[in-house]
Design a protein around this motif. Structure first.
Motif, mmCIF file in Angstrom:
data_model
loop_
_atom_site.group_PDB
_atom_site.id
_atom_site.type_symbol
_atom_site.label_atom_id
_atom_site.label_comp_id
_atom_site.label_asym_id
_atom_site.label_seq_id
_atom_site.Cartn_x
_atom_site.Cartn_y
_atom_site.Cartn_z
ATOM 1 N N ALA A 189 -29.816 -71.054 39.550
ATOM 2 C CA ALA A 189 -29.145 -71.966 40.473
ATOM 3 C C ALA A 189 -27.651 -72.038 40.161
ATOM 4 O O ALA A 189 -26.809 -72.086 41.078
ATOM 5 N N GLY A 190 -27.314 -72.057 38.885
ATOM 6 C CA GLY A 190 -25.905 -72.076 38.496
ATOM 7 C C GLY A 190 -25.171 -70.836 38.979
ATOM 8 O O GLY A 190 -24.043 -70.920 39.486
ATOM 9 N N ILE A 191 -25.809 -69.683 38.827
ATOM 10 C CA ILE A 191 -25.190 -68.434 39.298
ATOM 11 C C ILE A 191 -25.027 -68.466 40.810
ATOM 12 O O ILE A 191 -23.995 -68.050 41.352
ATOM 13 N N GLY A 192 -26.042 -68.965 41.510
ATOM 14 C CA GLY A 192 -25.954 -69.054 42.960
ATOM 15 C C GLY A 192 -24.842 -69.973 43.420
ATOM 16 O O GLY A 192 -24.095 -69.646 44.357
ATOM 17 N N ASN A 193 -24.704 -71.106 42.770
ATOM 18 C CA ASN A 193 -23.679 -72.076 43.166
ATOM 19 C C ASN A 193 -22.267 -71.551 42.909
ATOM 20 O O ASN A 193 -21.379 -71.682 43.770
ATOM 21 N N THR A 194 -22.038 -70.963 41.739
ATOM 22 C CA THR A 194 -20.695 -70.455 41.449
ATOM 23 C C THR A 194 -20.343 -69.289 42.368
ATOM 24 O O THR A 194 -19.172 -69.119 42.748
ATOM 25 N N THR A 195 -21.344 -68.492 42.749
ATOM 26 C CA THR A 195 -21.083 -67.376 43.664
ATOM 27 C C THR A 195 -20.727 -67.888 45.059
ATOM 28 O O THR A 195 -19.734 -67.453 45.665
ATOM 29 N N ALA A 196 -21.527 -68.821 45.581
ATOM 30 C CA ALA A 196 -21.251 -69.371 46.913
ATOM 31 C C ALA A 196 -19.920 -70.118 46.944
ATOM 32 O O ALA A 196 -19.139 -69.996 47.907
ATOM 33 N N ASN A 197 -19.621 -70.885 45.913
ATOM 34 C CA ASN A 197 -18.352 -71.618 45.867
ATOM 35 C C ASN A 197 -17.155 -70.670 45.787
ATOM 36 O O ASN A 197 -16.083 -70.957 46.330
ATOM 37 N N SER A 198 -17.359 -69.529 45.140
ATOM 38 C CA SER A 198 -16.289 -68.521 45.096
ATOM 39 C C SER A 198 -16.070 -67.923 46.478
ATOM 40 O O SER A 198 -14.938 -67.552 46.832
ATOM 41 N N GLY A 199 -17.145 -67.817 47.257
ATOM 42 C CA GLY A 199 -16.985 -67.367 48.628
ATOM 43 C C GLY A 199 -16.106 -68.304 49.426
ATOM 44 O O GLY A 199 -15.244 -67.871 50.220
ATOM 45 N N ASP A 200 -16.284 -69.606 49.234
ATOM 46 C CA ASP A 200 -15.432 -70.594 49.904
ATOM 47 C C ASP A 200 -13.973 -70.440 49.472
ATOM 48 O O ASP A 200 -13.051 -70.556 50.288
ATOM 49 N N GLU A 201 -13.781 -70.176 48.180
ATOM 50 C CA GLU A 201 -12.418 -70.005 47.671
ATOM 51 C C GLU A 201 -11.754 -68.777 48.284
ATOM 52 O O GLU A 201 -10.553 -68.791 48.601
ATOM 53 N N LEU A 202 -12.513 -67.719 48.495
ATOM 54 C CA LEU A 202 -11.949 -66.511 49.107
ATOM 55 C C LEU A 202 -11.594 -66.750 50.574
ATOM 56 O O LEU A 202 -10.647 -66.137 51.095
ATOM 57 N N ASN A 203 -12.331 -67.616 51.249
ATOM 58 C CA ASN A 203 -11.958 -67.965 52.623
ATOM 59 C C ASN A 203 -10.602 -68.672 52.634
ATOM 60 O O ASN A 203 -9.747 -68.418 53.497
ATOM 61 N N ARG A 204 -10.382 -69.556 51.657
ATOM 62 C CA ARG A 204 -9.075 -70.218 51.537
ATOM 63 C C ARG A 204 -7.984 -69.190 51.223
ATOM 64 O O ARG A 204 -6.870 -69.260 51.749
ATOM 65 N N ALA A 205 -8.338 -68.229 50.324
ATOM 66 C CA ALA A 205 -7.356 -67.207 49.965
ATOM 67 C C ALA A 205 -6.953 -66.376 51.177
ATOM 68 O O ALA A 205 -5.776 -65.998 51.331
ATOM 69 N N ALA A 206 -7.916 -66.092 52.052
ATOM 70 C CA ALA A 206 -7.595 -65.316 53.252
ATOM 71 C C ALA A 206 -6.528 -66.017 54.086
ATOM 72 O O ALA A 206 -5.602 -65.378 54.612
ATOM 73 N N TRP A 207 -6.625 -67.344 54.205
ATOM 74 C CA TRP A 207 -5.607 -68.098 54.947
ATOM 75 C C TRP A 207 -4.255 -68.060 54.218
ATOM 76 O O TRP A 207 -3.196 -68.017 54.866
ATOM 77 N N MET A 208 -4.281 -68.066 52.875
ATOM 78 C CA MET A 208 -3.018 -67.971 52.126
ATOM 79 C C MET A 208 -2.301 -66.657 52.424
ATOM 80 O O MET A 208 -1.064 -66.601 52.498
ATOM 81 N N TYR A 209 -3.108 -65.589 52.586
ATOM 82 C CA TYR A 209 -2.522 -64.274 52.812
ATOM 83 C C TYR A 209 -2.376 -63.950 54.305
ATOM 84 O O TYR A 209 -2.143 -62.793 54.669
ATOM 85 N N HIS A 210 -2.504 -64.961 55.160
ATOM 86 C CA HIS A 210 -2.491 -64.726 56.610
ATOM 87 C C HIS A 210 -1.193 -64.055 57.060
ATOM 88 O O HIS A 210 -1.196 -63.203 57.946
ATOM 89 N N SER A 211 -0.114 -64.438 56.435
ATOM 90 C CA SER A 211 1.181 -63.826 56.778
ATOM 91 C C SER A 211 1.870 -63.378 55.495
ATOM 92 O O SER A 211 2.315 -64.215 54.704
ATOM 93 N N GLN A 212 1.931 -62.076 55.300
ATOM 94 C CA GLN A 212 2.562 -61.554 54.081
ATOM 95 C C GLN A 212 4.079 -61.765 54.092
ATOM 96 O O GLN A 212 4.722 -61.787 53.039
ATOM 97 N N ASP A 213 4.652 -61.913 55.283
ATOM 98 C CA ASP A 213 6.093 -62.142 55.363
ATOM 99 C C ASP A 213 6.452 -63.589 55.046
ATOM 100 O O ASP A 213 7.623 -63.907 54.785
ATOM 101 N N ASN A 214 5.433 -64.460 55.073
ATOM 102 C CA ASN A 214 5.676 -65.883 54.827
ATOM 103 C C ASN A 214 4.668 -66.368 53.788
ATOM 104 O O ASN A 214 3.620 -66.906 54.113
#
Length: 413
Positions: free
Chosen positions: A68-93
């Motif tokens: 369960a711990g492995i599952g939770n940390t993996t799923a939560n990391s997926g959420d973090e990568l979704n946030r990261a995608a928005w951070m990288y939405h504009s490489q010029d900004n």
């Protein structure tokens, strides 16, 4: 001039979705272990397996918690990568503006403040049009069917008419003042529901193989994303994922070895009961010439002291004790491998403090008891992987974080 950072948001979002799905799979495996790895309602069926009850209960709980711990940390990391995608939405900004624009307050549902220099926490929208990262391995969690206890069938199959003789002996010895149940006397020390051992072992095998496949799914997703994301944040993610993959894959050989070990115990008990029954059958055949239940009863009345003519008591006692000696030998064989299984299960709950030599020694009955060379080589390989417990001990204790401030945009060099 520094090299341009590569961070393709559609791929990073697709990677995040893959982690969400893999995390959900692993949490389902955890639930599967909790539901099917404990001893079933029918129990283990005999005193000889009683010492395994507590280790089975503790192992099921620790495996469920770990997975369960492995599952939770993996799923939560997926959420973090979704946030990261928005951070990288504009490489010029290279700011947090796009992320904050996609974030709403968890309580009010309103948009958060549009800060450029920091992330404002809240509910982040899914990044649009992510690249698909399909899982190469589907996870199938089919619980093994519970075969009914077969002790009575095996006794009937092996002993044949001994059952009739046993009833006659009980009746006649009751008349003599002390009822004797030969079958119970011989078999009670080794009777058990060995099919429950097989079911538990197969359940751990299914769970372990599914964890191993989930690790392979994560490995595939990380490989696919590699060319589309670099920099310090990407390297940190690959390090995090490498430890998580190793921990997931470790569970595969663990489940297979548990299954093999429990099957060996089940085989030893079943074969032991058969050997004892055959010895009992031979004893009865040498003791009395029978043709029918009625004739058995009449013959026994003549042979039991105090009822009729005395028989050769010394010879009868010797034959009975030969059976008892055989049963004691069988008990010793079963207890030896049972005790190893008990210690191994206890160690798996918290795999620390033991070296590779200890693991190999505890599992020696498993590896040495297989005649097929290819299967034995595969099992020896699994045992060596189980002994490499650093793979599970070094699993990430928390989800991946892309970092704050300027960290998400830092180049590797």
């Amino acid at each position: 001039m520094s090299e341009m950072l590569v961070a393709e948001p559609a791929h990073i979002a697709g990677l995040g979705n893959a982690l969400d799905a893999i995390g959900a799979d692993v949490k389902a495996i955890s639930d599967f272990v909790g539901a099917h790895c404990p001893v079933g309602a029918a129990g283990l069926g005999g005193a000889i397996l009683e010492p395994l009850n507590v280790p089975f209960e503790l192992a099921a709980g620790s495996f469920k918690t770990r997975m369960a711990g492995i599952g939770n940390t993996t799923a939560n990391s997926g959420d973090e990568l979704n946030r990261a995608a928005w951070m990288y939405h504009s490489q010029d900004n290279q700011t947090y503006e796009a992320l904050n624009a996609a974030t709403t307050n968890l309580i009010t549902g309103e948009a958060v403040a549009m800060d450029a220099d920091r992330e404002n926490t809240g509910l982040v929208q899914d990044y649009p049009d992510p690249v698909g990262y399909p899982k190469p391995n589907d996870i199938q969690l089919d619980p093994p069917s519970a075969a009914p206890p077969e002790l009575a069938d095996l006794i009937a199959e092996t002993t044949g008419v001994v059952g009739d003789v046993n009833e006659a002996v009980k009746n006649v010895t009751r008349m003599a003042g002390s009822e004797v149940n030969i079958i119970e006397m011989v078999l009670s020390p080794i009777q058990a529901n060995w099919n429950e051992l097989r079911r538990i072992g197969e359940t751990y095998k299914v769970a372990g193989n599914s964890m191993e496949s989930s690790g392979a799914n994560l490995e595939d997703a990380v490989r696919r994303a590699g060319p589309h994301w670099d920099g310090k944040a990407a390297i940190a993610f690959e390090t995090w994922a490498g430890n998580q993959i190793a921990a997931m894959k470790w569970e595969g050989p663990v489940g297979r070895v548990i299954s093999d070990l429990l099957n060996i115990i089940a085989d030893k008990i079943r074969d032991g009961v058969r050997r004892a029954c055959e010895k009992l059958r031979d004893f009865v055949a040498s003791f009395i010439d029978f043709r029918s239940t009625k004739e058995i009863f009449k013959a026994l009345v003549k042979k039991i002291p105090g009822i009729g003519t005395a028989i050769e008591i010394a010879d009868l006692a010797r034959k009975i004790w030969n059976i008892v000696d055989l049963v004691q030998t069988i008990i010793t064989e079963i207890e030896e491998v049972r005790n190893r299984a008990k210690e191994f299960l206890e160690w798996l709950g918290n795999p620390v403090g033991k070296g590779k030599e200890w693991v190999a020694q505890k599992l020696e009955p498993v590896t040495s008891g297989i005649d097929d060379a290819a299967r034995r080589a595969a099992l020896v390989n699994d045992v060596s992987k189980v002994a490499h417990a650093e793979d599970t001990r070094n699993r990430p204790g928390q989800a991946y974080e892309v970092g704050s401030g300027r960290a998400p945009w830092e180049n590797a060099v």
